[in-house]
Design a protein around this motif. Sequence first.
Motif, PDB file in Angstrom:
ATOM      1  N   LYS A  18       0.838  -1.194   0.000  1.00 54.18           N
ATOM      2  CA  LYS A  18       0.000   0.000   0.000  1.00 54.18           C
ATOM      3  C   LYS A  18       0.878   1.251   0.000  1.00 54.18           C
ATOM      4  CE  LYS A  18      -4.169  -1.802   2.284  1.00 54.18           C
ATOM      5  NZ  LYS A  18      -5.032  -1.718   3.480  1.00 54.18           N
ATOM      6  N   LEU A  19       0.312   2.312  -0.505  1.00 56.00           N
ATOM      7  CA  LEU A  19       1.030   3.582  -0.536  1.00 56.00           C
ATOM      8  C   LEU A  19       0.201   4.636   0.185  1.00 56.00           C
ATOM      9  CD1 LEU A  19       3.600   4.904  -1.751  1.00 56.00           C
ATOM     10  CD2 LEU A  19       2.149   5.684  -3.630  1.00 56.00           C
TER      11      LEU A  19
ATOM     12  N   ASP B  81      -9.106   3.661   5.909  1.00 58.52           N
ATOM     13  CA  ASP B  81      -7.847   3.260   5.292  1.00 58.52           C
ATOM     14  C   ASP B  81      -7.980   3.538   3.795  1.00 58.52           C
ATOM     15  OD1 ASP B  81      -5.514   2.224   4.315  1.00 58.52           O
ATOM     16  OD2 ASP B  81      -5.773   0.207   5.131  1.00 58.52           O
ATOM     17  N   THR B  82      -7.524   4.717   3.387  1.00 55.34           N
ATOM     18  CA  THR B  82      -7.630   5.144   1.994  1.00 55.34           C
ATOM     19  C   THR B  82      -6.304   5.046   1.266  1.00 55.34           C
ATOM     20  OG1 THR B  82      -7.266   7.447   2.678  1.00 55.34           O
ATOM     21  CG2 THR B  82      -9.554   6.709   2.469  1.00 55.34           C
ATOM     22  N   ARG B  83      -5.355   4.332   1.853  1.00 58.30           N
ATOM     23  CA  ARG B  83      -4.071   4.139   1.189  1.00 58.30           C
ATOM     24  C   ARG B  83      -4.276   3.354  -0.105  1.00 58.30           C
ATOM     25  NH1 ARG B  83      -1.024   1.573   6.266  1.00 58.30           N
ATOM     26  NH2 ARG B  83      -2.953   0.342   6.154  1.00 58.30           N
ATOM     27  N   ILE B  84      -3.460   3.639  -1.113  1.00 65.83           N
ATOM     28  CA  ILE B  84      -3.651   3.035  -2.427  1.00 65.83           C
ATOM     29  C   ILE B  84      -3.108   1.608  -2.413  1.00 65.83           C
ATOM     30  CG2 ILE B  84      -3.264   3.294  -4.898  1.00 65.83           C
ATOM     31  CD1 ILE B  84      -2.631   6.232  -4.403  1.00 65.83           C
TER      32      ILE B  84
ATOM     33  N   PRO C 179      -8.070  -1.837  -7.211  1.00 64.30           N
ATOM     34  CA  PRO C 179      -7.318  -0.967  -8.122  1.00 64.30           C
ATOM     35  C   PRO C 179      -6.047  -0.467  -7.453  1.00 64.30           C
ATOM     36  CG  PRO C 179      -9.207   0.203  -7.226  1.00 64.30           C
ATOM     37  CD  PRO C 179      -9.352  -1.229  -6.789  1.00 64.30           C
ATOM     38  N   HIS C 180      -4.980  -0.354  -8.234  1.00 66.92           N
ATOM     39  CA  HIS C 180      -3.722   0.157  -7.682  1.00 66.92           C
ATOM     40  C   HIS C 180      -3.537   1.629  -8.042  1.00 66.92           C
ATOM     41  CE1 HIS C 180      -2.606  -0.800 -11.803  1.00 66.92           C
ATOM     42  NE2 HIS C 180      -1.495  -0.113 -11.666  1.00 66.92           N
ATOM     43  N   PHE C 181      -4.639   2.313  -8.255  1.00 67.12           N
ATOM     44  CA  PHE C 181      -4.615   3.725  -8.601  1.00 67.12           C
ATOM     45  C   PHE C 181      -5.814   4.410  -7.954  1.00 67.12           C
ATOM     46  CE2 PHE C 181      -6.858   1.312 -11.806  1.00 67.12           C
ATOM     47  CZ  PHE C 181      -8.066   1.990 -11.921  1.00 67.12           C
ATOM     48  N   ASP C 182      -5.746   5.709  -7.878  1.00 68.11           N
ATOM     49  CA  ASP C 182      -6.869   6.504  -7.386  1.00 68.11           C
ATOM     50  C   ASP C 182      -7.091   7.658  -8.335  1.00 68.11           C
ATOM     51  OD1 ASP C 182      -8.884   7.516  -5.498  1.00 68.11           O
ATOM     52  OD2 ASP C 182      -7.421   9.116  -5.151  1.00 68.11           O
TER      53      ASP C 182
ATOM     54  N   TYR D  20      -4.411  10.168   1.593  1.00 59.04           N
ATOM     55  CA  TYR D  20      -4.182   8.723   1.596  1.00 59.04           C
ATOM     56  C   TYR D  20      -3.576   8.388   2.955  1.00 59.04           C
ATOM     57  CZ  TYR D  20      -4.674   9.840  -3.316  1.00 59.04           C
ATOM     58  OH  TYR D  20      -5.134  10.333  -4.514  1.00 59.04           O
ATOM     59  N   ARG D  21      -4.368   7.759   3.802  1.00 63.31           N
ATOM     60  CA  ARG D  21      -3.934   7.532   5.179  1.00 63.31           C
ATOM     61  C   ARG D  21      -4.759   6.405   5.792  1.00 63.31           C
ATOM     62  NH1 ARG D  21      -6.723  13.047   7.744  1.00 63.31           N
ATOM     63  NH2 ARG D  21      -8.886  12.386   7.418  1.00 63.31           N
ATOM     64  N   ALA D  22      -4.317   5.938   6.951  1.00 62.00           N
ATOM     65  CA  ALA D  22      -5.062   4.952   7.731  1.00 62.00           C
ATOM     66  C   ALA D  22      -5.151   5.465   9.163  1.00 62.00           C
ATOM     67  CB  ALA D  22      -4.383   3.595   7.691  1.00 62.00           C
ATOM     68  N   ILE D  23      -6.346   5.454   9.707  1.00 61.19           N
ATOM     69  CA  ILE D  23      -6.564   5.951  11.065  1.00 61.19           C
ATOM     70  C   ILE D  23      -7.170   4.839  11.909  1.00 61.19           C
ATOM     71  CG2 ILE D  23      -7.737   7.640  12.512  1.00 61.19           C
ATOM     72  CD1 ILE D  23      -7.767   9.535  10.153  1.00 61.19           C
ATOM     73  N   GLY D  24      -6.400   4.377  12.889  1.00 61.09           N
ATOM     74  CA  GLY D  24      -6.904   3.403  13.836  1.00 61.09           C
ATOM     75  C   GLY D  24      -7.473   4.110  15.049  1.00 61.09           C
TER      76      GLY D  24
END
Length: 656
Positions: A339-340, A408-411, A438-441, A384-388
């Motif tokens: 993921k990115l 979790d909106t990381r690509i 998809p590996h793109f946004d 593009y981030r992840a928040i726990g």
Amino acid sequence: MALLLGGACLLAPSTSKAAPTLPGQLVNPITSSSNCEFCHGYENALTDELAPDYAPLRTWQGSMMANSARDPVFWAGVAVADGDSPGDTILCVRCHSPRAFLEGNGSATAIEDLTPDQQDGVECELCHRMTDDGVTAPGNAQYVIDDQLGVDLVVPRRGPWSYDDGVPLPPHGHLPDGYLGTSRLCGTCHDVTTDTERVDDAGVGMGTGFNEQRTYSEWLGSAYAVPGPNFASCQDCHMPAVADKPGCTSNLNQYTHATGGRRHDLVGANRFMVQVMKSEYGSAGANLIADRYFDNTLAAMDELLPTAATLELQGPTEVDLAMGLPELAVTVTNDTGHKLPTGYSEGREMWLEVVVEYAGEVVYGSGRWDPATGIERDPQLRTYRAIGERWSDGTTLHLLLNDHWQEDTRIPPRGLLPDPQTDPVGDRYALQPDGTWPHFDEHVYAFPGAPRVVDVTPGDDTDDELLVTVRLRYLINSPEYVDFLASNAGDAGLHVATLFELEGGAPALVITEQTLAIPIVNFGTPPGTSGADTTGGGSTAGETTSTQSGGTMPPGGSTGQPGGTTDRTDGTAGSSSGDVAGASDDGGEGCACHGSGRGGPAWSWLPWVVLTVLRTRTAGPRRRRRRDTGTSWACSTRGTARRSGCPRTRRRSPTP
């Protein structure tokens, strides 16, 4: 019990069937990396004396791997974790200082608790004696260390070598073992599961631990893990091969490994922390590590980062400023094997920064970065981030309390298969026809009719262009996270805040950027304004009408953080390149016209409504047609071909 990785705490699964090496079990202790330096810390061969260092010890010493036990953010994270769950951070040390753990000092909660040797982080022999016992599962630093003596009464170093080319053998025992070159070895530490049960969006337990990090699993479920021409291991990117280089000092100018060794840069994206380490431990600080080693790592990072993603811009062939800038489409493609961004998520955010200028003045903007105030949190901001969080009360930034992914909106990486352990969280991504993520946004911006912008070349429209610059930025330690550590991690947190302040704060890296130059065919105010001068006379771009701060918010615009995120910015932000909009929404469907903050007339949002309707009806099919058939409905910065009537594209080299 917990393990921290880059500031993150890990917990050993309670149901593990693993048999990892435990404190006191090694009869033959790990040899200090300083003992490896004589043979593996050599100067380049004479033919490569002007090339970057490639000796393993020289490239390793400036890396975060070598300095994992010196990382001040790590120790601040340990302090927070220990406060939340006292005594559960022993496995934090297990990963960041394996020597300390194996020597029985795993209860350390501050760098002062470690001996100098234990501060060397992930050392040579940890990897070169690690083995796959066929039982121990990957993750949570459950490493198995070979402790069997060879014929020379030394535990052999393992690696993917054969030594069958007639060259002199090394002066120590060696054991050909391809495990060292596998991504599975990297997965020893780069998958993280806590003992806290993960819950779904309704707060119902899912029967598994919280999947705090899944970098290895992201790779394992991607197209890169499939054997074949597209296969790529972790080492292929983070330890690039160097063909025809010497193996050690004694043979520096006599023979090389024709099949290529591996650089030991072991770099990621934590560039700012390497700079902090250089200040702390280089010639300007404790003078424990030569500056050149940190410089090697920084240079390697600057080479790697631009390869992480590709930006593609598409926009109209011309722009009428009275009508606004519609359908500015940005596609971000993840070119990594995970993921990115990936890994530890606290305080980390990647986003799109858009700056639209005419004659050096900002006309539109979104997500603009200001070192003093942070990210501009406008309605069209794309992050593009992840928040726990702890689901019961929304508490964030406390890793050991997390049981739910707020977002979790990381690509995803290319070809990522569905799996609850690695799936995105939220509704941004939809599975493709082939069943992979998809590996793109793709994100489409729609900026409304601009306030009056002065034509600086009246009578000559040949040079009138709107310059659109889009940057993919990445911030590993946000100001909000540093403030959180300063308030919650005691002396360790204050130390982090002081270091960051002395360095001027963590910069927002530019991973990649692209520009479009779009011809302007008309200046002026939106139609329907009494006495409007549509030829470009009147107020300057700096005297724009704001539709966000003190003005009229267009339909769909909103304020505040999505999902009730706590411990994050309040939404106000500044910009070094112009006035700033007010509150934030990551919905991406609002207006991002910026100006002096004066209230706008009632018609200021009408073009926005028209553009939104048009975009709703056409943007989706057009994007599908472009991706399915390869035909472009606008203009792209990818490639060198220029279509007739398309705006000029300009490329800029990414800057750290």
